[in-house]
Design a protein around this motif. Structure first.
Motif, PDB file in Angstrom:
ATOM      1  N   TYR A 160      -8.898  -0.044   1.883  1.00  0.00           N
ATOM      2  CA  TYR A 160      -9.104   0.088   3.331  1.00  0.00           C
ATOM      3  C   TYR A 160      -8.710   1.480   3.831  1.00  0.00           C
ATOM      4  O   TYR A 160      -9.298   1.985   4.790  1.00  0.00           O
ATOM      5  CB  TYR A 160      -8.278  -0.964   4.080  1.00  0.00           C
ATOM      6  N   GLY A 161      -7.744   2.094   3.184  1.00  0.00           N
ATOM      7  CA  GLY A 161      -7.264   3.383   3.655  1.00  0.00           C
ATOM      8  C   GLY A 161      -7.858   4.580   2.956  1.00  0.00           C
ATOM      9  O   GLY A 161      -7.535   5.730   3.281  1.00  0.00           O
ATOM     10  N   TYR A 201       0.849  -1.180   0.000  1.00  0.00           N
ATOM     11  CA  TYR A 201       0.000   0.000   0.000  1.00  0.00           C
ATOM     12  C   TYR A 201       0.886   1.232   0.000  1.00  0.00           C
ATOM     13  O   TYR A 201       1.755   1.395   0.866  1.00  0.00           O
ATOM     14  CB  TYR A 201      -0.925   0.021   1.224  1.00  0.00           C
ATOM     15  N   THR A 244      -5.321  -0.002   6.835  1.00  0.00           N
ATOM     16  CA  THR A 244      -4.926  -1.038   5.881  1.00  0.00           C
ATOM     17  C   THR A 244      -4.192  -2.174   6.578  1.00  0.00           C
ATOM     18  O   THR A 244      -4.430  -3.359   6.303  1.00  0.00           O
ATOM     19  CB  THR A 244      -4.043  -0.427   4.780  1.00  0.00           C
ATOM     20  N   ASN A 248      -5.498  -6.070   6.176  1.00  0.00           N
ATOM     21  CA  ASN A 248      -4.858  -6.833   5.111  1.00  0.00           C
ATOM     22  C   ASN A 248      -3.463  -7.276   5.528  1.00  0.00           C
ATOM     23  O   ASN A 248      -2.573  -6.452   5.751  1.00  0.00           O
ATOM     24  CB  ASN A 248      -4.770  -5.982   3.839  1.00  0.00           C
ATOM     25  N   GLU A 278      -3.071  -2.133  -2.086  1.00  0.00           N
ATOM     26  CA  GLU A 278      -4.290  -2.407  -1.312  1.00  0.00           C
ATOM     27  C   GLU A 278      -4.869  -1.102  -0.776  1.00  0.00           C
ATOM     28  O   GLU A 278      -4.770  -0.775   0.401  1.00  0.00           O
ATOM     29  CB  GLU A 278      -3.967  -3.371  -0.168  1.00  0.00           C
ATOM     30  N   HIS A 279      -5.509  -0.363  -1.655  1.00  0.00           N
ATOM     31  CA  HIS A 279      -5.898   1.004  -1.326  1.00  0.00           C
ATOM     32  C   HIS A 279      -7.278   1.146  -0.690  1.00  0.00           C
ATOM     33  O   HIS A 279      -7.577   2.174  -0.085  1.00  0.00           O
ATOM     34  CB  HIS A 279      -5.865   1.853  -2.597  1.00  0.00           C
TER      35      HIS A 279
END
Length: 240
Positions: free
Chosen positions: A154-155, A3, A183, A187, A151-152
């Motif tokens: 969640y944030g 991320y 994040t 994750n 992994e964008h």
């Protein structure tokens, strides 16, 4: 996975990346994904990477070689504008992706990578780009002053709610750290340590650089305070 998040504000850039790379649960390693190039007083460029290490490491090595070659047309430290920097990186990323993918295809495997490019040249504006595997790119705007790779999801919510072009660098640092904290909690493919870079507007150099380890007390404190604030806010909201 990874991320990385970059904010382009009137006050400057705030960039944050994790360092976890994994090829399965039993093959986890730490690799730096934040790279900076500086010619103090003339320009500063920061690059964050996500995706296949074989691609991103090759691209970064070729960029280093180009900067060291006085005759290279791909030297980002000699490019006339940040747009040209994005074009050079996009073309190089596309070429390397094609080369690696051709080899991977023979084994029925795939590989791709993306990059966030931030920087400013003396006399020019601050610009923040997201470069895709194909070499095309988009730019952060006043309506959307941040870009993410990896992994964008969640944030993203906190950034959507609090970040504007007028956000201070201090608040921006807090926002990206809380974005990363969300994040990390959701994750396992994203992990410590973290690399953060702050570039103040018109500084033409990295203003602050910080490596945040797993035992960092400041990061642990804001993570705990954020969790407590969310729980308190949740309890205060009345049911529909």
């Amino acid at each position: 996975m990874t991320y990385c998040v970059g904010l382009a504000l009137r006050a400057g850039f705030v960039l944050l990346s994790d360092t976890r790379t994994n090829a399965g649960l039993d093959n986890i390693a730490t690799y730096r994904k934040m790279f900076t190039f500086e010619d103090p007083g003339d320009r500063v460029i920061a690059i964050m990477t996500a995706g296949s290490l074989s691609i991103t490491q090759t691209v970064m090595s070729r960029l280093d070689d180009a900067n060291s070659d006085p005759d290279s047309a791909d030297a980002i430290l000699r490019a006339p504008t940040m747009l040209k920097v994005a074009e050079i990186i996009g073309r190089m990323l596309s070429d390397v992706t094609a080369e690696v993918s051709a080899k991977m295809d023979r084994m029925s495997q795939g590989a791709s990578a993306s990059m966030i490019v931030a920087g400013q040249r003396s006399g020019g504006p601050m610009r923040l780009f997201l470069v895709y595997p194909e070499g095309n790119f988009i730019e952060a705007t006043e309506d959307t002053p941040f870009l993410q790779i990896g992994e964008h999801k969640y944030g993203k919510p906190i950034l959507d709610r609090v970040i504007t072009m007028d956000t201070s660098l201090e608040d921006a640092e807090k926002a990206v750290l809380l974005s990363m904290d969300s994040t990390l909690r959701s994750n396992l493919s994203v992990g410590m340590p973290l690399d953060m870079v702050v570039i103040e507007a018109d500084a033409m150099a990295v203003s602050r650089r910080r490596r945040i380890e797993a035992d960092d007390k400041g990061f642990a404190r804001i993570s705990q305070e954020w969790s407590e604030a969310l729980r308190e806010a949740f309890q205060k909201i009345k049911p529909v």
